[in-house]
Design an enzyme around this catalytic site. Structure first.
Site, PDB file in Angstrom:
ATOM      1  CG  HIS A  73      -0.788   4.063   4.607  1.00  0.00           C
ATOM      2  ND1 HIS A  73      -1.455   3.728   5.760  1.00  0.00           N
ATOM      3  CD2 HIS A  73      -0.336   2.888   4.075  1.00  0.00           C
ATOM      4  CE1 HIS A  73      -1.417   2.411   5.922  1.00  0.00           C
ATOM      5  NE2 HIS A  73      -0.753   1.882   4.912  1.00  0.00           N
ATOM      6  CE  LYS A  89       5.892  -6.588   3.238  1.00  0.00           C
ATOM      7  NZ  LYS A  89       4.626  -6.437   3.967  1.00  0.00           N
ATOM      8  CB  CYS A 124      -0.942   0.008   1.191  1.00  0.00           C
ATOM      9  SG  CYS A 124      -0.149  -0.471   2.734  1.00  0.00           S
TER      10      CYS A 124
END
Ligand code: A2P
Length: 329
Positions: free
Chosen positions: A239, A210, A131
């Site tokens: 976020h 990641k 994400c």
């Protein structure tokens, strides 16, 4: 529209799974049949989708025998590793939200605005990125095309919804004064936890790794200098990220704003004198990526700072997966 494809949703009862259903309801895709899967725990429960009641099925090794054209998996890495290859072997094209296949050389890792062209007709498994990476690479790609990115420094402020139902529960319980924790190693209420996913031997977290590796893969810049600090904050959803970028080429700050505001999927919110900048509460429920606080980094030759906010469950997961599905369709 001639509706004819059959779609499976694996993890339909989860936070991302339910949002995938919402995003699908908002689209008019060429799907004629849907089937929903989850773990044994939810088998037999029902989901209301497109004004119909659907029964949730337990996922098992024969779930894909009946023949699906597409499947969207959002049930974690272990489930994906076990069942996505089974689905693929039966001719189903799988879009997987977990990290299980993201760095597999043979699996495209796709944000449609950036690299839809990475998908070839023979790809059976397509990975949906992390994400925090998804919302970052859309503005980065637009700027890389013009000014050639040399280095990226990420600092993230990530919402608890990214940690699933138990992450949300830990924050809600904390607000009520309940101290039992279901997901995080420390209270998230009133705290910032510099710890997302597990710690690696090099001192980074897997989430940070990641972001670094996925950014390089999606931008097709394998040796790009990237570093990240990922922080869980007591925000329910969306976020926020501070992104520091250094370019090879010189740039004009007004031109940077123009590029970002004309990039598909981005909404520019950059009017600090009127207190206008991206906010998690405003981004929630939207499919776009909000960018603001655009300013020159005077500490290096060609540097810039950005504040980038997106709904991590929508663009960071569900919306991006459905956009990949639309591309495949
Ligand atoms: P279930 O609701 O039955 O546990 P979240 O990340 O929000 O917790 O959601 C995880 C999703 O993945 C849920 O839909 C969950 O189903 C599903 N899931 C977890 N483990 C499995 C499994 N072994 N097989 C199928 N679905 C699973």
């Amino acid at each position: 529209m001639n509706k004819k494809y059959k779609l499976a949703i694996v993890g339909a009862t989860g936070v991302v799974g339910r949002t995938i259903l919402k995003v699908l309801e908002e689209e008019n895709l060429a799907i004629s049949e849907y089937k929903f899967f989850a773990s044994k725990k939810s088998a037999g429960s029902t989901i209301n989708f497109l004004n119909e009641e659907y029964v949730v099925n337990e996922l098992n090794t024969s779930s894909f025998d009946e023949g699906f054209d597409f499947a969207i998996f959002s049930a974690g890495g272990e489930t994906a590793l076990k069942y996505a290859p089974i689905a693929a072997s039966k001719g189903c094209r799988v879009i997987d939200n977990s990290s299980a296949f993201r760095m597999d050389f043979n699996v495209p890792l796709v944000v449609p605005e950036v690299n839809a062209n990475a998908i070839s007709a023979s790809d059976k498994i397509i990975a949906n990125p992390n994400c925090s990476t998804i919302q970052a690479v859309v503005p980065l790609k637009a700027l890389d095309d013009k000014f050639c990115i040399k280095r990226v420094v990420y600092t993230t402020y990530q919402a608890v919804s990214g940690a699933g139902r138990n992450g949300i529960l830990d924050l809600e319980n904390g607000r009520k004064g309940i101290s039992t924790l279901k997901k995080f190693p420390h209270p998230i209420y009133d705290n910032c936890l510099p710890h997302i996913d597990v710690f690696l031997d090099n001192g980074y977290t897997k989430e940070e790794e990641k972001m670094i590796n996925e950014t390089r893969k999606i931008l097709n810049k394998p040796s790009l200098a990237v570093t990240a600090t990922c922080v869980r904050v007591p925000v329910t959803n969306s976020h926020s990220e501070a992104i520091n970028v250094e370019f090879e080429k010189s740039f004009d700050i007004e031109y940077v704003k123009e590029i970002l505001s004309s990039t598909k999927g981005i909404i520019l919110q950059d009017d600090p004198l009127n207190n206008i900048y991206p906010l998690a509460t405003n981004a929630s429920g939207h499919n776009e990526i909000f960018v603001g606080r655009i300013r020159r980094d005077y500490s290096v030759k060609n540097g810039i700072n950005l504040w980038v906010v997106a709904d991590n469950i929508r663009k960071g997961a569900a919306t991006n997966a459905v956009q990949i599905l639309k591309h495949l369709l």
